[in-house]
Design a protein around this motif. Structure first.
Motif, PDB file in Angstrom:
ATOM      1  N   MET A   1       0.658  -1.064  -0.044  1.00 22.00           N
ATOM      2  CA  MET A   1      -0.238  -0.320   0.121  1.00 22.00           C
ATOM      3  C   MET A   1       0.855   0.847  -0.170  1.00 22.00           C
ATOM      4  N   ASP A   2       0.732   2.715  -1.332  1.00 18.51           N
ATOM      5  CA  ASP A   2       1.686   3.092  -0.705  1.00 18.51           C
ATOM      6  C   ASP A   2       0.506   4.095  -0.582  1.00 18.51           C
ATOM      7  N   SER A   3       1.245   5.551  -0.460  1.00 18.74           N
ATOM      8  CA  SER A   3       0.914   6.727   0.170  1.00 18.74           C
ATOM      9  C   SER A   3      -0.421   6.954  -0.649  1.00 18.74           C
ATOM     10  N   MET A   4      -0.361   6.751  -1.958  1.00 20.63           N
ATOM     11  CA  MET A   4      -1.383   7.661  -2.503  1.00 20.63           C
ATOM     12  C   MET A   4      -2.961   6.528  -2.102  1.00 20.63           C
ATOM     13  N   THR A   5      -2.682   5.447  -2.291  1.00 26.42           N
ATOM     14  CA  THR A   5      -3.562   4.970  -2.196  1.00 26.42           C
ATOM     15  C   THR A   5      -4.332   4.415  -0.450  1.00 26.42           C
ATOM     16  N   LEU A   6      -3.336   5.333   0.234  1.00 28.66           N
ATOM     17  CA  LEU A   6      -4.363   5.351   1.558  1.00 28.66           C
ATOM     18  C   LEU A   6      -4.857   6.150   2.131  1.00 28.66           C
ATOM     19  N   ILE A   7      -4.557   7.267   1.158  1.00 33.37           N
ATOM     20  CA  ILE A   7      -4.990   8.531   1.552  1.00 33.37           C
ATOM     21  C   ILE A   7      -6.365   8.182   0.614  1.00 33.37           C
ATOM     22  N   ALA A   8      -5.773   8.032  -0.219  1.00 35.73           N
ATOM     23  CA  ALA A   8      -7.731   7.487  -0.957  1.00 35.73           C
ATOM     24  C   ALA A   8      -8.530   7.146  -0.440  1.00 35.73           C
ATOM     25  N   ILE A   9      -7.552   5.990  -0.051  1.00 40.34           N
ATOM     26  CA  ILE A   9      -8.930   4.919   1.204  1.00 40.34           C
ATOM     27  C   ILE A   9      -9.239   5.833   2.455  1.00 40.34           C
ATOM     28  N   THR A  10      -9.384   6.626   2.780  1.00 42.66           N
ATOM     29  CA  THR A  10      -8.894   7.268   3.866  1.00 42.66           C
ATOM     30  C   THR A  10     -10.394   8.864   3.651  1.00 42.66           C
TER      31      THR A  10
END
Lengths: 93, 93, 93, 93, 93, 93, 93, 93, 93, 93, 93, 93, 93, 93
Positions: F1-10
Motif C-alpha cells: 500500500m503506497d501513500s497515494m492509495t492510503l490517502i485515497a482510501i482514507t
C-alpha cells in the motif's frame, strides 16, 4: 513483562475504573433521592423531620455501594494480597 | 518497554479516566438536585432554610463520590505505591 | 518506541480525553440547573434572590467537577511527574 | 515510525476529538438553558431582566467547559510542550 | 508508511470526524432552542422581541461550539503545523 | 500500500462518514424545530408571520452545521490538499 | 491487494454506509414533523394552508440532508475521482 | 483472496447492511407519522381528507429515504460498476 | 479459504443479519401504529372505517421496509449473482 | 506469564468490575425507592410508619444484590479457591 | 479449517442470532399493541369487537416479521443451499 | 497456559460478571416495584395489607432471578464440574 | 482445533446467546402487556373477561417469539444437524 | 489447547452469560408488572382478586423466560452433550 509489573498495572487500572464506574450509580441515585426529598419538602413542609430522616437513611444505604467500591479500590492500591505475595516471593527468591 | 514505563503509562491513563468517567455521575446527580431544589424554592419559598440545608447535605454526599475519584486520581499521579516501589528498586538495583 | 515517546503520547491522549469526557457531565448538569432556575424565577419572581444564590452555589459545586478534570488535564500536560522523571533520567543518563 | 511522527499523529487526533466530544455536553446544556429561558420569558415577561441576566451567567458557566476543551485543543496543536521538546531535541541532536 | 503519509491520513480522518461528531450537539441544542422559542412565541406573542433577541444570543452561543469544531477541522486541513513541519523538513532534507 | 492509495482510501471513508454522521444531528434538530413551529401555528395562527420567520432563521442556523459537514466532505473528495500534494509529488518524482 | 481493489472495496462500503447511516436522522426528523403537522391540523383545521406550507418547507430542508448523503453515495459509486485516477493510471501505465 | 472475491464479499455485506440499517429510520418515522395521523383522525374526523393527504405526502417523503437505501443495495448486487470492471478485466486479461 | 467458501460464509451471515436488524424498525413502527389505531378507535368509534383504512395503508408502507430486507435476504441465499458466478466459473474452470 | 500471575491478574480485574458494575443497579434502584418513599410521605404523612417499614424491607432486598456482588468480590480477593490451589501446588511442587 | 466446517459454524451462529435479534422488535411491538388494546378496551368496552379485530390484524402483521426471521433461521439450519452444495461436492469429489 | 489455568481464569471472570450483570435487572425491577408499592400505599393506605402481600410475592419472584445468577456464580467458584474433572485428571495423571 | 470441536464450541455459545438475547424482548413485552392489563382491570373491572381473554391471546403471541428462540437453542444443543453430520463422518471415517 | 479444555471454557462462559443477560429482561418485566399491579390495587381495591390472579399468570409467563435461560445454563454445566461426547471419546481413545 514480569509478574510484578503485570500485577501492578492491573491493580492500577482496576482501582481507577472500580471507583469511576462504581460511582456513577450512587451519584445518580443520590441525586434522585435528594431531588425527591426536596420536592416532598416543598409539598409537605410539616413532615420535614420524617422526610429528612428517611432521606438520610436512604442516602446512607446508597452511599454504602460507593463505599464498597472505594474500599475495593483502596485494597487494590494499598493492601493488595496478590502484590504482597509477589513482592514477598521476589524478596525471598 | 520496561516495567517503569508501563506503570507510568498505566497510571497516566487511569488517573485521567478515573476523574473523567467518575465525574459524570456526580455532575448529573448534582444538577438534578439543584434543579429540584430550585423548583421546591419556587413552590414553597417559606421553607427555604430547610430546603437549602437538605440540599447542601445532599450535595456534600454526592460530591463525596467525585472526591473519591479525585483522590484516587491524585494518588495515582503523586503517591503511586507501585511507581515508588519500581523507582526505589531501579535506584537500588 | 522509547519510554519518553510513549509517555508523551499517553499524556497527550489522556489530557484531551479527560477534559472532553469529564466536561459532558458538568455541562449537562449545569444546563439542567440553569433551566430549573429559570423556570423557578418565572414561577416565583419574588424569591429571585434566594433562587439565584442557591443556583450559584450549585453551579459552583458542579463546576468543581469540571475543574478537577481540567486540573488533571493541565497537570498531565505541564507538570507531569512521570515525564519529568524520564526527562531527568534521560538528561543525566 | 519515529517519535516525532507519533507525537504529531497523537496530537492531531486528540486535538480534534477533544473539541468534538467536549462540545456535545455544552451545546446540549446551553440548548436546554435557552429553551428554559424562553419558556420562562413567555410565562413571566415582567421578569425578563432577571431571567436574561441569570441565563447569561449560566451560559457563561456552561460555555467555560467548551472553552476548556478548546484551550486544550489549541495547546495540543500550537503549543504542545511534548512536540516542542522533541523538535528541540531533534534539532540539537 | 512514511511520516508524511501518516500525518496526512490522520489529519483527514480527524478533520472529518471533528466536524461530524462536534456538530451533533449544536444541531440538537439549536433545535431545542428554536422549538422552545416557537412555543414561547405562540404562548406570548407580545414578548416576541425579547424572545427573539434572547433566542439569537443563545443560538450564537451554541453555534460557537460548532464553529470551534469547524475551525479545528479547517486548521487540520489547510493550516496543519505538523504537516507544514514535515513538508518543510522533507523539502529541505 | 503506497501513500497515494492510503490517502485515497482514507478520504473516501472520511468523506462518507462525515456527512452521514454529521447529518443526524441537523436532521433531528430541524425535525424538532418544524414540529415545534407547527404546534405553535396551531395554537396561535395569528402570529404565523413571526413564527415562520423565526423558524426559517433557526433552520438556517441548524442547516449551517450540515453544510459545514457537506463542505468538509466535498473538500475531501474534490479539493483534498493532501491528495493534490501526493499526486504532484508522484508526477514530478 | 492492489490499489484498485482497495479503493473499490472502500468505495462500496462507504457508499452503502453513508446513505444507511445518513438516512436515519432525516427519516426520524421527517416522521416527527409529519406527526406534528397532523396534530396541528387536527387542532386547528382552519390554518391548514399555513401548516401544510410550513411542513413542506421543513420537509424540504430535512430531506436536503438525506440528499447530501445520497449525492455523496452516488459520487462514490459512479463518479469517484480516486477510482478514475487509479483506472487511468492503470490503463496508461 | 483475489480482487474479485474481495469485491464480491464487500458488496454482499454492504448490500445487506445498507437496507437493514437504512430501514430502521424510515420504519420508525412512518410508524410515528401513522400513529399521529390516527390520533388526529380520532380527534378531528371532519378533517380526514386533509389529514390523509398530508399523511400520504409525508409517508412518501420518508419512504424515499428507504428507497434510496434499497436502490443503493440493488445497485451493489446487480449493477455494481466495480464488479463489472473486475469481471471485464478478468475476462479480457 | 477459497473464494467460494468466503462468498458462502458472507452470504449466510449477511442474509441473517439483514432480516434480523432490518426487522426491528418495522416491528416497532407497526407496534406504535397499531397502538395508536386502538387508542383512536377507543376515542372515536364512529370513525372506525377511516381509522382502519388509514392504518392498513400505513402498515403496508411500513411492512414494505421489512419486505425489502426479506427480499435482499432471500436474494442472497437463493439467487446470489456473485455465488452463481463463482460456481459457474468453478464448474467451467 | 505463569499460571499464578494470570490468576492473580484475572482475580484483580474481576473483583473490581464485579462490585463496580454490580453496584450500578442497586444504587439506581434504591434511589428510585427512596424518591418514591419521600413522595409518598409528602402525600400521606399519616401512613409514615407503613411506608418506612415497606421501604426498609425493599431496600434490604435491593441491597442484597449489592451484597452478593461484594461477597463475590471479597471471595475473589481474599478466599479465592483457584489462587489457593495454585499457591499450594507451587509451594509443594 | 476446511470449507465445510466454516460454513457449518457460520450457519449455526447466524441461525441463532437471526431469531434472537430479530425477535426483539416484534416482541416489543406486540407488547405495545396489546397494552394499547387493553387500554382501549378499558376505555371503550362497547367497541371491543372492532378493537379485537384490529389488534389481531396488527399482531399478524408484526408477527410476520418474527416469522421471516424464523424462516431464515430454519433455512440456514435445515435447508442451507451453501451447505448442501459443499456436502454434495465433498461426496462427489 | 495449561488447561487448568485456563479453566480457572474463565471461571473467575464468568463468576464475577454473572452476578454483576445479572444483578442489574433485579435491582432495577425491585426498585420500581418498591417505588410503586410506596405510591400505592400513599394513595390507598387502607389496602396496605393486600399491597404489602402482593409486593412481597413480586419481590420474591424478581429476587429469584438474582438468586439464579448467584447460584451459577457460586457453582462456578466452589462446585465447578469442569474444574473438578481437570483437577482429578491432573492428580491421577 | 478440529472441525468437531469448533462446531461444538459454536453450538454452545450460540445456544446460550440465542435464548439469552432472544428472551429480553418477550420478557419486556409481556411485562408491558401485563401492566397494561392490570391498569385496564383497575379502570374497568366489568370488562375483566374481555381484558383477560385479549391479554392471554397477546401473551401467547409474544411468548411464541421466546419459544422460537428456545426451540432454536434446543435444536442447536440436542438435534444439531451439522454436529450429527460431523460425528457420523468421524465415526465412519 | 485441546478440545476438552476449549469446550469446558466455552461452556463456563456461556452458562454464566446466558443467565446473566437472559435475566435482565424478565426482572425488568416483572418489576413493571408488579408496579402496575400495585397501582391497580391502590386504584381499585375491590378487584384485588382479579388483579392478583392476572398478575400471577403474567408473572408465571415472564418467569418462564428466565427459566428457559436457567435451564440452558444448567444443561451447559451439568448435562452438556458435547462435553459428555468428548469425555467419552477421551476415555475410550
Amino acid at each position: 513483562m514480569d509478574s510484578m509489573t503485570l500485577i501492578a498495572i492491573t491493580s492500577i487500572i482496576t482501582a481507577g475504573l472500580t471507583i469511576a464506574i462504581g460511582g456513577i450509580g450512587p451519584a445518580l441515585g443520590e441525586g434522585r433521592s435528594v431531588a425527591g426529598a426536596l420536592a416532598s419538602l416543598a409539598q409537605q413542609p410539616d413532615a420535614s423531620s420524617t422526610i429528612t430522616r428517611t432521606l438520610f437513611v436512604g442516602l446512607a444505604m446508597i452511599e454504602s455501594v460507593a463505599i464498597y467500591c472505594f474500599v475495593v479500590s483502596m485494597i487494590l492500591i494499598f493492601a493488595n494480597p496478590f502484590w504482597n505475595y509477589v513482592i514477598a516471593q521476589g524478596a525471598g527468591g
